[in-house]
Design an enzyme around this catalytic site. Structure first.
Site, PDB file in Angstrom:
ATOM      1  CE  LYS A 144      44.293  57.118  32.253  1.00 49.35           C
ATOM      2  NZ  LYS A 144      43.978  56.625  30.918  1.00 49.35           N
ATOM      3  CE  LYS A 150      33.941  47.799  33.948  1.00 50.80           C
ATOM      4  NZ  LYS A 150      34.928  47.326  33.001  1.00 50.80           N
ATOM      5  CE  LYS A 153      40.406  47.974  43.130  1.00 50.13           C
ATOM      6  NZ  LYS A 153      39.687  47.025  42.329  1.00 50.13           N
TER       7      LYS A 153
END
Ligand code: SF4
Length: 335
Positions: A205, A122, A202
């Site tokens: 969205k 992240k 994967k």
């Protein structure tokens, strides 16, 4: 929802899980998490938390947060989290989460936090500003679980490291201040990992390679028609390998055992074509998702009902959380 300990009923083990208010859910979320949670509702006392405090550790739009939280509640209810059989609540409505989080930072090893793979990933995605909140994210997750003394936590493969961290923090707190929290155990699901429609990444969205739980039947049909299958099947009579085909993985989530067998056998022997295989999957996926879409629309049209459910969940969890915090403060000499 009542506290089974207070009513004298046989106490079920407690499960806790956090749900990100992402604003949308796709079939990867459904197969990888919600479908598994629904199977736990009768056996365990389940608490599901919309983790808005976790969501603010990366850049976000404040004006959209309330709507994202409501959507997460409605989507998860529509997908099977029946509020009569579990508790749904919002993390920031129970401030004891942040209180316990701070306390647990004093039981958390900096070196262990610094090894978290998700933090590294992240921080790469949000290079412009990496907050200390993002670094401490696993401590908040430990607080979420321990605040309700949950003994079981359903985890996907990307959360196992965080759960192990929670277990370590739990052990350290108990060793220092006395036996307070049960050490949470993982509940693993054996759901195969779903790839995106292009079969390379994967399903997500942000990559726009997903089928939403709220897609209408025509959209589902269109998306599956274009979805990638085993590239070895160029012509109708080329045999394929279902185990490496993402369409087959989806069959495993939406089709009956007979249909899964039909697709596997037909693929290996070139007895069926990819068009037939996708048509069968499309029918089954629509049969599962259409009732979810309709339930979502009903909830959207009934905001008072949704507010009531959130309020009930908040109330139950606030009481549980305060009970735990009173014990924690006493053990730590804070009151
Ligand atoms: S027949 Fe089905 S499982 Fe086989 S490659 Fe085509 S879509 Fe995939």
């Amino acid at each position: 929802m009542t506290d089974s300990a207070d009513t004298g009923e046989k106490k079920k083990e407690r499960v806790f899980s956090g749900i990100q208010p992402t604003g949308t859910l796709h079939i990867g979320n459904y197969l990888g998490a919600i479908q598994n949670w629904v199977t736990l509702l009768d056996e365990y006392e389940c608490i599901f938390c919309i983790v808005d405090y976790h969501a603010i550790t990366v850049p976000y739009e404040p004006d959209e947060m309330q709507e994202r939280v409501r959507q997460a509640v409605m989507l998860n209810m529509a997908a099977g989290l029946d509020p009569e059989r579990c508790t749904l609540f919002v993390q920031s409505h129970v401030p004891q989460h942040t209180e316990l989080c701070w306390i647990l930072t004093t039981c958390a090893a900096w070196g262990h936090l610094n090894r978290m793979t998700q933090f590294k990933e992240k921080s790469e995605q949000h290079k412009e500003f990496v907050s200390a909140g993002l670094f401490a994210y696993p401590v908040l997750m430990a607080a979420d679980i321990l605040l309700y003394k949950a003994s079981q936590v359903p985890v996907g493969e990307d959360q196992t490291q965080h759960l192990e961290f929670s277990r370590e923090v739990c052990r350290r707190f108990n060793a220092r201040f006395g036996d307070t929290f049960p050490e949470p155990e993982p509940i693993y699901s054996d759901v195969p990992r779903l790839m995106g429609l292009e079969s390379k990444n994967k399903m997500s969205k942000s990559l726009n390679n997903y089928i939403s739980l709220l897609d209408d039947p025509d959209t589902i049909k269109e998306k599956l028609k274009r979805a990638a299958h085993d590239p070895a099947r160029v012509r109708r009579d080329d045999p394929g390998t279902p185990e490496i085909c993402n369409i087959f993985t989806m069959h495993q989530g939406f089709s009956s055992p007979e249909e899964i067998e039909w697709a596997a056998e037909g693929c290996r022997t070139a007895g069926i074509g990819c068009i037939d295989c996708k048509k069968c999957l499309t029918k089954n996926m629509i049969a599962t998702l259409e009732p979810i879409r309709q339930r979502y629309q009903e909830l959207e049209a009934n905001p008072d009902k949704v507010n009531d459910i959130i309020r009930q969940g908040d109330k139950f969890c606030s009481e549980q959380a305060e009970k735990t915090m009173a014990e924690v403060r006493r053990r730590m000499g804070l009151r």
